[in-house]
Scaffold this motif. Structure first.
Motif, PDB file in Angstrom:
ATOM      1  N   THR A   1      64.811 -21.792  -0.381  1.00  0.00           N
ATOM      2  CA  THR A   1      64.430 -22.011  -1.780  1.00  0.00           C
ATOM      3  C   THR A   1      63.028 -21.521  -2.103  1.00  0.00           C
ATOM      4  OG1 THR A   1      63.757 -24.281  -1.279  1.00  0.00           O
ATOM      5  CG2 THR A   1      66.000 -23.943  -2.103  1.00  0.00           C
ATOM      6  N   VAL A   2      62.140 -21.435  -1.119  1.00  0.00           N
ATOM      7  CA  VAL A   2      60.807 -20.890  -1.390  1.00  0.00           C
ATOM      8  C   VAL A   2      60.892 -19.369  -1.384  1.00  0.00           C
ATOM      9  CG1 VAL A   2      58.409 -20.728  -0.593  1.00  0.00           C
ATOM     10  CG2 VAL A   2      59.587 -22.926  -0.576  1.00  0.00           C
ATOM     11  N   GLY A   3      61.545 -18.787  -0.388  1.00  0.00           N
ATOM     12  CA  GLY A   3      61.891 -17.371  -0.427  1.00  0.00           C
ATOM     13  C   GLY A   3      60.806 -16.360  -0.117  1.00  0.00           C
ATOM     14  N   ALA A   4      59.552 -16.780   0.066  1.00  0.00           N
ATOM     15  CA  ALA A   4      58.472 -15.847   0.384  1.00  0.00           C
ATOM     16  C   ALA A   4      57.440 -16.580   1.236  1.00  0.00           C
ATOM     17  CB  ALA A   4      57.811 -15.324  -0.885  1.00  0.00           C
ATOM     18  N   VAL A   5      56.757 -15.831   2.063  1.00  0.00           N
ATOM     19  CA  VAL A   5      55.740 -16.460   2.911  1.00  0.00           C
ATOM     20  C   VAL A   5      54.371 -16.489   2.241  1.00  0.00           C
ATOM     21  CG1 VAL A   5      56.901 -16.022   5.102  1.00  0.00           C
ATOM     22  CG2 VAL A   5      55.322 -14.326   4.190  1.00  0.00           C
ATOM     23  N   MET A   6      54.200 -15.715   1.180  1.00  0.00           N
ATOM     24  CA  MET A   6      52.924 -15.667   0.460  1.00  0.00           C
ATOM     25  C   MET A   6      53.183 -15.824  -1.038  1.00  0.00           C
ATOM     26  SD  MET A   6      50.533 -15.127   2.711  1.00  0.00           S
ATOM     27  CE  MET A   6      49.140 -14.533   1.763  1.00  0.00           C
ATOM     28  N   PRO A   7      52.242 -16.425  -1.761  1.00  0.00           N
ATOM     29  CA  PRO A   7      52.393 -16.487  -3.219  1.00  0.00           C
ATOM     30  C   PRO A   7      52.371 -15.083  -3.826  1.00  0.00           C
ATOM     31  CG  PRO A   7      50.587 -17.906  -2.468  1.00  0.00           C
ATOM     32  CD  PRO A   7      51.024 -17.083  -1.295  1.00  0.00           C
ATOM     33  N   SER A   8      52.968 -14.947  -4.993  1.00  0.00           N
ATOM     34  CA  SER A   8      52.968 -13.658  -5.690  1.00  0.00           C
ATOM     35  C   SER A   8      51.553 -13.276  -6.108  1.00  0.00           C
ATOM     36  CB  SER A   8      53.860 -13.732  -6.929  1.00  0.00           C
ATOM     37  OG  SER A   8      55.182 -14.002  -6.559  1.00  0.00           O
ATOM     38  N   SER A   9      51.317 -11.972  -6.202  1.00  0.00           N
ATOM     39  CA  SER A   9      49.998 -11.464  -6.581  1.00  0.00           C
ATOM     40  C   SER A   9      49.779 -11.542  -8.086  1.00  0.00           C
ATOM     41  CB  SER A   9      49.848 -10.008  -6.137  1.00  0.00           C
ATOM     42  OG  SER A   9      50.682  -9.168  -6.919  1.00  0.00           O
ATOM     43  N   LYS A  10      48.543 -11.475  -8.486  1.00  0.00           N
ATOM     44  CA  LYS A  10      48.172 -11.439  -9.903  1.00  0.00           C
ATOM     45  C   LYS A  10      48.780 -10.194 -10.567  1.00  0.00           C
ATOM     46  CE  LYS A  10      45.251 -13.105 -13.089  1.00  0.00           C
ATOM     47  NZ  LYS A  10      45.565 -14.307 -13.825  1.00  0.00           N
ATOM     48  N   GLN A  11      48.833  -9.076  -9.841  1.00  0.00           N
ATOM     49  CA  GLN A  11      49.411  -7.839 -10.382  1.00  0.00           C
ATOM     50  C   GLN A  11      50.904  -8.015 -10.667  1.00  0.00           C
ATOM     51  OE1 GLN A  11      47.371  -7.999  -7.741  1.00  0.00           O
ATOM     52  NE2 GLN A  11      45.589  -6.862  -8.436  1.00  0.00           N
ATOM     53  N   LEU A  12      51.605  -8.695  -9.760  1.00  0.00           N
ATOM     54  CA  LEU A  12      53.026  -8.951 -10.000  1.00  0.00           C
ATOM     55  C   LEU A  12      53.187  -9.872 -11.208  1.00  0.00           C
ATOM     56  CD1 LEU A  12      56.001  -8.689  -9.292  1.00  0.00           C
ATOM     57  CD2 LEU A  12      55.697 -10.510  -7.594  1.00  0.00           C
ATOM     58  N   ALA A  13      52.336 -10.872 -11.324  1.00  0.00           N
ATOM     59  CA  ALA A  13      52.399 -11.790 -12.469  1.00  0.00           C
ATOM     60  C   ALA A  13      52.209 -11.040 -13.783  1.00  0.00           C
ATOM     61  CB  ALA A  13      51.354 -12.887 -12.314  1.00  0.00           C
ATOM     62  N   LYS A  14      51.263 -10.119 -13.815  1.00  0.00           N
ATOM     63  CA  LYS A  14      51.023  -9.342 -15.039  1.00  0.00           C
ATOM     64  C   LYS A  14      52.252  -8.501 -15.406  1.00  0.00           C
ATOM     65  CE  LYS A  14      46.005  -9.086 -14.684  1.00  0.00           C
ATOM     66  NZ  LYS A  14      45.726  -9.983 -15.794  1.00  0.00           N
ATOM     67  N   GLU A  15      52.906  -7.906 -14.413  1.00  0.00           N
ATOM     68  CA  GLU A  15      54.123  -7.120 -14.673  1.00  0.00           C
ATOM     69  C   GLU A  15      55.272  -8.004 -15.140  1.00  0.00           C
ATOM     70  OE1 GLU A  15      54.867  -3.789 -14.762  1.00  0.00           O
ATOM     71  OE2 GLU A  15      52.704  -3.539 -14.595  1.00  0.00           O
ATOM     72  N   MET A  16      55.330  -9.224 -14.613  1.00  0.00           N
ATOM     73  CA  MET A  16      56.409 -10.137 -14.988  1.00  0.00           C
ATOM     74  C   MET A  16      56.313 -10.567 -16.443  1.00  0.00           C
ATOM     75  SD  MET A  16      58.638 -10.864 -12.516  1.00  0.00           S
ATOM     76  CE  MET A  16      59.243 -12.532 -12.757  1.00  0.00           C
ATOM     77  N   VAL A  17      55.121 -10.726 -16.968  1.00  0.00           N
ATOM     78  CA  VAL A  17      54.987 -11.189 -18.352  1.00  0.00           C
ATOM     79  C   VAL A  17      54.837 -10.046 -19.353  1.00  0.00           C
ATOM     80  CG1 VAL A  17      54.031 -13.401 -17.594  1.00  0.00           C
ATOM     81  CG2 VAL A  17      52.482 -11.585 -18.341  1.00  0.00           C
ATOM     82  N   LYS A  18      54.621  -8.825 -18.858  1.00  0.00           N
ATOM     83  CA  LYS A  18      54.433  -7.679 -19.761  1.00  0.00           C
ATOM     84  C   LYS A  18      55.578  -7.504 -20.772  1.00  0.00           C
ATOM     85  CE  LYS A  18      53.415  -3.742 -17.756  1.00  0.00           C
ATOM     86  NZ  LYS A  18      53.110  -2.366 -17.334  1.00  0.00           N
ATOM     87  N   PRO A  19      56.859  -7.713 -20.396  1.00  0.00           N
ATOM     88  CA  PRO A  19      57.942  -7.519 -21.373  1.00  0.00           C
ATOM     89  C   PRO A  19      58.081  -8.631 -22.416  1.00  0.00           C
ATOM     90  CG  PRO A  19      58.753  -7.362 -19.098  1.00  0.00           C
ATOM     91  CD  PRO A  19      57.366  -7.900 -19.039  1.00  0.00           C
ATOM     92  N   ILE A  20      57.316  -9.705 -22.302  1.00  0.00           N
ATOM     93  CA  ILE A  20      57.459 -10.830 -23.231  1.00  0.00           C
ATOM     94  C   ILE A  20      56.696 -10.542 -24.525  1.00  0.00           C
ATOM     95  CG2 ILE A  20      57.046 -13.290 -23.617  1.00  0.00           C
ATOM     96  CD1 ILE A  20      57.144 -13.658 -20.550  1.00  0.00           C
ATOM     97  N   PRO A  21      57.386 -10.547 -25.668  1.00  0.00           N
ATOM     98  CA  PRO A  21      56.694 -10.362 -26.951  1.00  0.00           C
ATOM     99  C   PRO A  21      56.082 -11.704 -27.396  1.00  0.00           C
ATOM    100  CG  PRO A  21      59.038 -10.507 -27.315  1.00  0.00           C
ATOM    101  CD  PRO A  21      58.830 -10.598 -25.824  1.00  0.00           C
ATOM    102  N   PHE A  22      54.943 -12.048 -26.839  1.00  0.00           N
ATOM    103  CA  PHE A  22      54.342 -13.365 -27.055  1.00  0.00           C
ATOM    104  C   PHE A  22      54.129 -13.698 -28.529  1.00  0.00           C
ATOM    105  CE2 PHE A  22      53.218 -12.791 -22.570  1.00  0.00           C
ATOM    106  CZ  PHE A  22      53.582 -14.030 -22.067  1.00  0.00           C
TER     107      PHE A  22
END
Length: 185
Positions: free
Chosen positions: A16-37
Motif C-alpha cells: 500500500t505504500v508502494g515506494a521506498v522514498m517520498p515523491s519529489s517536489k518536481q513530481l508534485a509540480k507535474e502532478m498538479v500542472k493539469p489542474i485548472p485551479f
C-alpha cells in the motif's frame, strides 16, 4: 516525516505504500500542472502519503475549493491530519479510496473536478485497483481528470479500460523516475 520513517512504513506496508522514498517536489509540480485551479470546486487525493502532492494542491487551490485527502495508512493519516486540520475546506480522511462515494455523500459533494492519486496500482490487488478506477471514472464523469503516477507505463492499458483519453509525461527528477498519467473519459 523524514526518509527513514517513510522507509519504515514501506517495510511495514509494501503493497500500500508502494515506494521506498517520498515523491519529489518536481513530481508534485507535474502532478498538479493539469489542474485548472481557477475553475475547480472539488479536488480529491487518493493516497497522499507524506503530503508532497497535498502541499502543492493546498498551495494553489482557492480557499472555497473543497479538498478531500483519503489516506489508508494510519501513520501518514495522523501526520496529515496534524499538518492540515486547520486549513479551511480541507478534509483528511482515514480510509481507502474504494469508499470515495461515501465521503462525497457525507460532505454533500455532487461534482468532483480532479482526482490526484499516489496509489501504487502496480502492487495493489487488481480487484481493488479495478474497483477504485471504476468508482473514479463514475465520480469524475465526462469533464473530470484523473491524475496519477507510476514508475513504468505497464498500467497504461489498464487505465485505458476506464478512461478514453490518456496523456503522460516523464519526470526524471524523482527517485525512481516516474510517469504522470492524465486520464479523462
Amino acid at each position: 516525516m523524514n526518509a527513514i520513517h517513510f522507509i519504515q512504513e514501506y517495510i511495514r506496508h509494501p503493497r500500500t505504500v508502494g515506494a521506498v522514498m517520498p515523491s519529489s517536489k518536481q513530481l508534485a509540480k507535474e502532478m498538479v500542472k493539469p489542474i485548472p485551479f481557477e475553475k475547480v470546486t472539488c479536488i480529491v487525493e487518493y493516497g497522499p502519503g507524506t503530503g508532497v502532492f497535498t502541499d502543492e494542491i493546498i498551495q494553489h487551490k482557492h480557499p472555497d475549493t473543497i479538498f478531500l485527502a483519503i489516506e489508508a495508512n494510519e501513520t501518514f493519516y495522523q501526520m496529515l491530519k496534524e499538518k492540515y486540520a486547520h486549513v479551511e475546506n480541507v478534509y483528511i480522511i482515514h480510509d481507502s479510496a474504494e469508499n470515495i462515494k461515501q465521503y462525497l455523500n457525507k460532505y454533500g459533494i455532487v461534482k468532483v473536478d480532479c482526482i490526484v492519486s499516489g496509489l501504487p496500482f502496480t502492487s495493489l490487488p487488481s480487484s481493488i485497483s479495478s474497483f477504485i478506477l471504476q468508482e473514479t471514472a463514475h465520480v469524475l464523469g465526462k469533464e473530470g481528470k484523473f491524475i496519477t503516477f507510476q514508475y513504468s507505463k505497464v498500467k497504461r492499458s489498464f487505465f485505458s479500460s476506464f478512461f478514453d483519453n490518456i496523456d503522460f509525461e516523464r519526470v526524471y527528477w524523482n527517485v525512481p523516475p516516474a510517469y504522470v498519467f492524465i486520464c479523462s473519459c
